[in-house]
Design a protein around this motif. Structure first.
Motif, mmCIF file in Angstrom:
data_model
loop_
_atom_site.group_PDB
_atom_site.id
_atom_site.type_symbol
_atom_site.label_atom_id
_atom_site.label_comp_id
_atom_site.label_asym_id
_atom_site.label_seq_id
_atom_site.Cartn_x
_atom_site.Cartn_y
_atom_site.Cartn_z
ATOM 1 N N ARG A 62 -5.754 3.777 8.452
ATOM 2 C CA ARG A 62 -6.366 2.432 7.785
ATOM 3 C C ARG A 62 -7.302 3.260 6.606
ATOM 4 N N ILE A 63 -8.171 4.122 7.153
ATOM 5 C CA ILE A 63 -9.091 4.635 6.112
ATOM 6 C C ILE A 63 -8.271 5.532 5.271
ATOM 7 N N THR A 72 -5.435 5.312 4.025
ATOM 8 C CA THR A 72 -4.859 4.504 2.984
ATOM 9 C C THR A 72 -5.916 4.144 2.174
ATOM 10 N N ALA A 73 -7.281 3.611 2.727
ATOM 11 C CA ALA A 73 -8.198 3.100 1.555
ATOM 12 C C ALA A 73 -8.463 4.162 0.787
ATOM 13 N N ILE A 74 -8.681 5.288 1.239
ATOM 14 C CA ILE A 74 -8.911 6.394 0.080
ATOM 15 C C ILE A 74 -8.052 6.618 -0.823
ATOM 16 N N PHE A 129 -5.947 4.346 -1.957
ATOM 17 C CA PHE A 129 -5.932 3.067 -2.579
ATOM 18 C C PHE A 129 -6.868 3.461 -3.756
ATOM 19 N N TRP A 130 -8.308 3.730 -3.548
ATOM 20 C CA TRP A 130 -9.160 4.153 -4.328
ATOM 21 C C TRP A 130 -8.986 5.205 -4.967
ATOM 22 N N LEU A 173 0.798 -1.052 0.137
ATOM 23 C CA LEU A 173 0.013 -0.019 -0.084
ATOM 24 C C LEU A 173 0.737 1.053 0.053
#
Lengths: 506, 372, 371
Positions: free
Chosen positions: B143-144, B146-148, B150-151, B15
């Motif tokens: 973590r969130i 990183t999620a955004i 990623f998307w 990531l």
């Protein structure tokens, strides 16, 4: 709101701390008119008490009373009764709580009239009274494939599962949930495959649960979910036996409870809500195509009306030139802004759906025609909406039902409204902000500790492909390892079955 | 090295690719072409490429610095080297820099929205939306974020396909003759191209949250190279698309390029492009803001981070809604560009030298111990 | 209040703050007048610019009215005279019952006088906005734009753009849209060319060759035959039909239809010469019967004949360009890309005298149904 992390000890709840005696138990019970006490044998100090509405009268007459009356002279103490009656599950107890529990579970109590401290209990419950015999899964219909579904009796459900997976690894753990209702909940898993973490989590959550009655398994699902403030279901609830068996084999945990025809499966990820057991009975190309249609249908369903509202209200430059004329013409006499039109139609369709669900079946058909066709046609003629919007909204409503799991289609239907509202205020930008909020919300969800967007967001190799298409038989030989099962290989297909053909072997 | 971070809050090594790439691609991709032709003209893609190839060196310096820090990030490094008070002061300066970059990203994006899409809507509405979203994302933790990130890399990558459509309109003769530039032009263009590559200095703060540093650094280099490649391709296509003289007059060249795309059901593709670009801007704002909050948190441990987040967002909201004059955009933009250059090319090498010296001393101490 | 209860109150307020804010937004913003609902705006499809007598600019806009019927039979023409281009929208909006929106303009028409007078300020201010798409068309008309648009309105259709565009795909017009136009308008070493439209003797609008705009003024109007030749040189996939006139008899006609064309330019620095190598792949749609294409020597003969004729015609075309001091083919740009010492002024001073050699190489793909 009930949260799952309660560190309180399970202390006695107020209504059950009173010291009871067996005499008191019988006293309280005899207040109900269905509690019967009688002496089966004349002039013999043996009494039988039971709740008439809970037991199976046939077994009582054939197996208990018959033998009691036959061998009446042999009875001296209660233990002799044990040897007379040819049933299993006979216990002798002198604890008030146990006796009360047994009576309420459908046992009969046999005791000597003068000695009420020692009670013989026989289980005679008939738990299938008034319930249906079969369930042919109308809600999760599949054209081919077995149509076996769970029913409301837990014994039958457990039987159905164990008949299909008749391996020694299948473990059933039983819990009792609820303080007033004492519903049985069974957690099923395959030992050696399922990750023990999930089983532990489920065990802990169910034991920590404090509720008075759990009506249905789906209610239980919300109570032990990680996050109950979301419209998305965090476990899969299914009526089909083959789906439950499939998920057991994959390494998931299945929970079945009494008086409920739904089994809930966890941990669940978002992409699993789009697969249907029928996918495995069709060839992989066809099944993948249908799965893609379902996913596209869901996306279309959420965004169609919102895009219509946004484009017509703020971004008319995007409309292709030839479409401009029909759109403007059909909207020319409509007095409302597009958002009002869209909301009006959406609410109408939801009203139709709610009303249709509750109409008696004889009226339902006619009213369906009235609602669907006449109202639709009339609204257009009365210039309350435009034809294009009508088509869009109807299609969107239809495509929200393409997801096989009912709870997910509800979530999808609900999500349409915020998107329409936000598109009306901020146009296309609002829709994308809504998309971001949706993605972030989905990323924050966890099902039994597993992130909801697996295998897409914490990317796991090999997971993305099988989320969108259904892999064929040899490719499916390993378990999806995002569930961290203890054993990964399911089967090893042989690849060289046919004699070699082709240009190279002529 | 990461004594105080819970393993549950850490993210997988791959990531880091998405984090670094998302933090680098931001709003400047849309307008950088006009600035870089000031020096080198149609050869300006060469400074872009070369500058990008220098970035892995700075990344290597950063990793080296962080290896020697006591808890793996630059905040503890400051405290180790400079002592408690000056170290905390430096942390706060860093936090201010990060917040400013985050603010610039949002400010510029709101500008674009108002010019290109909505011309009647006040800025405070967009600021409000941004505030809500950023609050929701950052309050979910790293973590969130990183999620955004990623998307924010995966979803806009579909926009790259639109570049293929543009190839129909390119004219290679605009690029020739090549390699005409002199060193002076090279440096002018490189200075203008620098804001494109800012983004990896946030790794100084979030690197302890990434598992398995060895694997992760490989992904980090990969991200830098990918960004460089992407920027070079966009630059080359822009130069083949527009003549230099027209390019000088455009303020948002990339968007003007996208304007020409016409799909059968969508006549103006640039709306979709601009709105999907939101997904590229939000990770920039979030990663920087998260780093700023973490710097403040580790300096003043008694303040709750959500409170810091809330107050920073209130400041952002105010600035974006009311300070909308052009002079503010220029002011903030220039401040951020200069600070970024200073941090990347002045401060990090400086810290690198200090870390090298510190390591030498450590080695000497160890040898002394062994010898004695 | 002590600290704990204050925290509790704040928590409760913040939890619902989002809800209150959103509800407030929705109520206040939902009824706002910042929307551009598609049937509440007047969408301009064609716009024309003319020079008025007093130096001001006369703008004509064609706005369809779809609310009466879905067919395009109600078109409104609005004209206004303003001193500066950006005042068009407010002035025109005074005629319509809904706001005028320029975002969907498909064609912009310049009147002849306006184009000959200089278009630069209008291009800078009016056309160079984010609102207009860049794949719209620009055309210059041989009459005034006002007249042209009014004639067009009689035809009861708004398909002017299709009329122009389909000629570019299949017929003899070179590829052009606003993007190319702006590139060439501002670019060094090339001049812009736009399609010309005219009103024919049956009162219909006709596409008639191209006009070349150099230094922001209309300098040259190329008729249709030269335009086909021009597009054969300039575009890679021009499918222009070109007619070679060999003699008086009807039998001596050769027509070719282009398929692919590749033009390579060479610049000889010492001698200051430009050479154009044109490789054409054509279909021979009509040829005189004295050639029998199955024989190799006849094929060679006809190829040589075509090449010679084409070279002559191209020479004439280039001579016309040099005479009028225009450079639509972008020769300046091409030389610039090959010569590091290129300079705009000195090149264009030399331009009328630079010899340009032309070599045409014709490849015949097929000749239709005949053999």
């Amino acid at each position: 709101m009930l949260r799952r992390k309660r560190w309180k000890k399970k202390t006695d709840k107020g209504y059950e701390t009173v010291e009871k005696s067996i005499v008191k138990v019988f006293e309280v019970a005899s207040k109900s008119s269905d509690f019967i006490t009688f002496s089966p044998i004349k002039d013999f100090p043996l009494q039988i008490s039971y709740f008439e509405t809970l037991i199976d009268k046939t077994i009582l007459q054939e197996s208990v009373l018959l033998f009691l009356k036959e061998k009446a002279n042999k009875i001296q103490t209660l233990s002799d009764v044990v040897s007379i009656i040819p049933l299993e599950g006979i216990t002798i107890s002198n604890e008030a709580n146990q006796v009360e529990r047994a009576l309420l579970d459908g046992s009969i109590a046999i005791y000597m009239t003068d000695n009420k401290e020692e009670i013989l209990l026989i289980e005679l419950s008939d738990s299938r009274l008034g319930q249906r015999e079969t369930n042919d899964t109308q809600n999760e219909f599949s054209v081919i494939g077995p149509k076996i579904g769970f029913i409301e009796d837990i014994r039958t459900n457990l039987n159905l599962i164990r008949e299909q997976i008749n391996t020694a690894d299948l473990i059933y753990e039983e819990f009792t949930v609820g303080t007033r209702a004492k519903t049985k909940v069974v957690v099923a898993y395959l030992e050696g495959i399922t990750n023990p973490e999930y089983v532990n989590t489920v065990r802990q959550r169910i034991s920590d649960l404090d509720i008075d009655i759990s009506f249905d398994n789906t209610q239980l699902e919300q109570l032990i979910a990680d996050n109950s403030r979301t419209p998305f279901p965090l476990y899969i609830s299914t009526e089909r036996v083959d789906r439950a068996v499939e998920s057991l084999v994959q390494g998931q945990v299945v929970m079945i409870s009494d008086k409920s025809s739904y089994a809930i499966i966890g941990p669940a990820t978002l992409m699993e809500f789009f697969s249907n057991p029928e996918d495995y009975y069709l060839p992989s190309f066809i099944a993948s195509f249908f799965k893609l249609i379902r996913i596209i249908g869901m996306i279309f369903s959420i965004f169609a009306s919102a895009f219509y509202v946004a484009i017509l209200t703020y971004h008319f430059e995007v409309i292709p030139k030839d479409l401009l004329a029909p759109i403007i013409f059909s909207r020319a006499n409509v007095p409302f802004p597009p958002v009002a039109e869209a909301l009006f139609l959406e609410i109408t369709i939801d009203l139709l759906r709610e009303a249709g669900a509750r109409l008696p079946s004889k009226i339902g058909q006619t009213l369906g025609i009235v609602g669907g066709i006449v109202i639709g046609q009339a609204t257009v003629e009365a210039a309350l909406t435009s034809t294009i919007l009508l088509i869009l909204v109807a299609l969107a409503a239809l495509s929200s039902f393409t997801t096989p799991i009912y709870k997910m289609s509800n979530a999808v239907r609900l999500l349409r409204y915020p998107f329409i509202l936000i598109a009306a205020i901020w146009g296309g930008f609002g829709i994308f902000i809504g998309i971001i909020i949706l993605i972030v919300h989905l990323s924050r969800l966890k099902s039994l500790g597993v992130p909801y967007l697996l295998p897409l967001y914490p990317y796991r190799k090999g997971g993305v492909g099988s989320s969108f298409i259904r892999p064929n038989y040899p490719a499916h030989s390993k378990r999806s390892w995002y569930l961290r099962p203890l054993s990964v290989i399911r089967y090893s297909p042989s690849t060289d079955k046919d004699p070699k053909e082709g240009l190279n072997h002529e | 090295m990461n004594a105080n971070i819970n393993a549950k809050n850490m993210v997988s090594p791959y990531l880091l690719f998405f984090l670094v790439h998302a933090a680098q691609t931001g709003v400047s991709v849309l307008s950088f072409q006009t600035h870089i032709i000031k020096g080198a003209g149609h050869d300006a893609w060469i400074p872009v490429l070369v500058f990008g190839l220098l970035m892995p060196i700075i990344f290597f310096m950063m990793l080296y610095i962080l290896k020697g820090a006591s808890s793996g990030d630059i905040l503890s490094f400051h405290k180790d080297i400079f002592g408690k008070y000056i170290g905390s002061l430096l942390n706060i300066v860093l936090a201010i820099y990060f917040s400013l970059v985050s603010l610039t990203a949002i400010h510029t994006y709101i500008d674009i929205l108002q010019i290109w899409v909505f011309d009647g809507i006040a800025s405070w509405e967009f600021s409000l939306l941004f505030t809500i979203i950023i609050f929701y994302i950052i309050s979910g933790g790293f973590r969130i974020v990183t999620a955004i990130a990623f998307w924010g890399v995966v979803i806009p990558s579909f926009l790259l396909l639109s570049l293929v459509y543009l190839l129909n309109f390119t004219e290679p003769s605009y690029l020739f003759p090549m390699f005409e530039l002199v060193w002076k032009d090279f440096f002018t263009s490189a200075k203008e191209a620098a804001p494109l590559y800012f983004g990896m200095e946030t790794a100084l703060v979030f690197l302890p949250f990434v598992k398995n540093k060895k694997k992760a650094s490989k992904w980090g280099y990969f991200a830098l190279l990918y960004t460089t490649l992407l920027y070079t391709i966009i630059t080359v296509i822009t130069f083949m698309f527009f003549t230099q003289e027209k390019l000088e007059k455009l303020s948002w060249p990339t968007l003007m390029m996208i304007k020409i795309i016409r799909l059968p059901f969508l006549e103006r593709f640039e709306f979709i492009f601009i709105f999907t670009w939101l997904l590229v801007v939000i990770p920039v704002a979030c990663i920087y803001l998260w780093s700023a909050i973490r710097s403040i948190k580790l300096t003043f441990p008694q303040i709750k981070p959500t409170f810091v987040l809330g107050s920073l967002l209130v400041v952002f909201f105010y600035i974006n809604s009311f300070l909308i004059d052009i002079k503010f955009s220029f002011l903030i933009g220039n401040v951020v560009n200069y600070s970024g250059l200073v941090v990347l090319f002045g401060y990090i090498p400086f810290l690198f030298i200090i870390a090298v010296i510190k390591n030498q001393f450590k080695k000497k101490d160890k040898n002394k111990e062994k010898g004695v | 209040m002590n600290r704990k209860s204050w925290q509790a109150v704040m928590k409760r307020v913040f939890k619902n703050l989002l809800l209150y804010v959103l509800m407030g937004c929705m109520i206040t913003l939902l009824g706002c007048s910042r929307t551009k609902i598609v049937d509440d705006v007047s969408i301009v499809h064609v716009f024309g610019l003319d020079l008025a007598e007093n130096g001001e600019i006369l703008g004509t806009a064609l706005i369809p009215d779809y609310s009466v019927s879905a067919e395009v039979d109600h078109i409104l023409a609005v004209e206004e005279q303003v001193p500066a281009g950006v005042l068009f929208i407010p002035e025109m909006s005074r005629h319509t019952s809904t706001r005028v929106e320029l975002a969907k303009i498909r064609v912009i028409v310049f009147g002849k006088d306006f184009a000959e007078n200089g278009v630069k300020d209008m291009v800078d201010r009016f056309i160079f906005t984010p609102e207009l798409g860049t794949n719209i068309q620009i055309a210059v008309t041989t009459h005034t734009a006002n007249e042209t648009l009014k004639t067009f309105m009689q035809e009861q259709s708004l398909t002017l753009i299709d009329r122009i565009e389909h000629n570019m795909i299949e017929q003899g017009q070179p590829q052009m849209n606003l993007h190319y136009f702006l590139n060439q308008f501002y670019g060094e070493g090339m001049d812009a060319y736009v399609p010309m439209i005219t009103i024919d003797n049956q009162n219909r609008i006709k596409v008639d060759g191209i006009g070349i705009i150099s230094k922001s003024k209309l300098k040259l109007h190329l008729p249709e035959k030269e335009t086909s030749l021009f597009s054969l040189i300039k575009d890679k996939r021009a499918q222009a039909t070109y007619h070679l006139d060999l003699g008086e008899k009807r039998d001596e006609n050769i027509t070719l239809r282009g398929f692919r064309s590749k033009s390579e330019w060479e610049w000889n620095k010492e001698k200051d010469e430009v050479t154009l190598n044109l490789k054409l792949k054509v279909t021979l749609t009509q040829h005189p019967n004295r050639f029998d294409l199955s024989k190799t020597e006849d094929l060679q003969k006809i190829k040589k004949l075509i090449a010679k004729e084409l070279e002559e015609d191209i020479h004439n075309l280039l001579a016309t360009f040099k005479e009028n001091e225009v450079d639509p083919l972008g020769i300046g740009n091409i030389v610039r890309s090959k010569d590091r010492t290129w300079e705009k002024e000195s090149f264009y001073r030399k331009y009328p005298d630079i010899p340009i050699h032309v070599n045409v190489d014709v490849g015949i793909i097929h000749s239709g149904l005949e053999n």
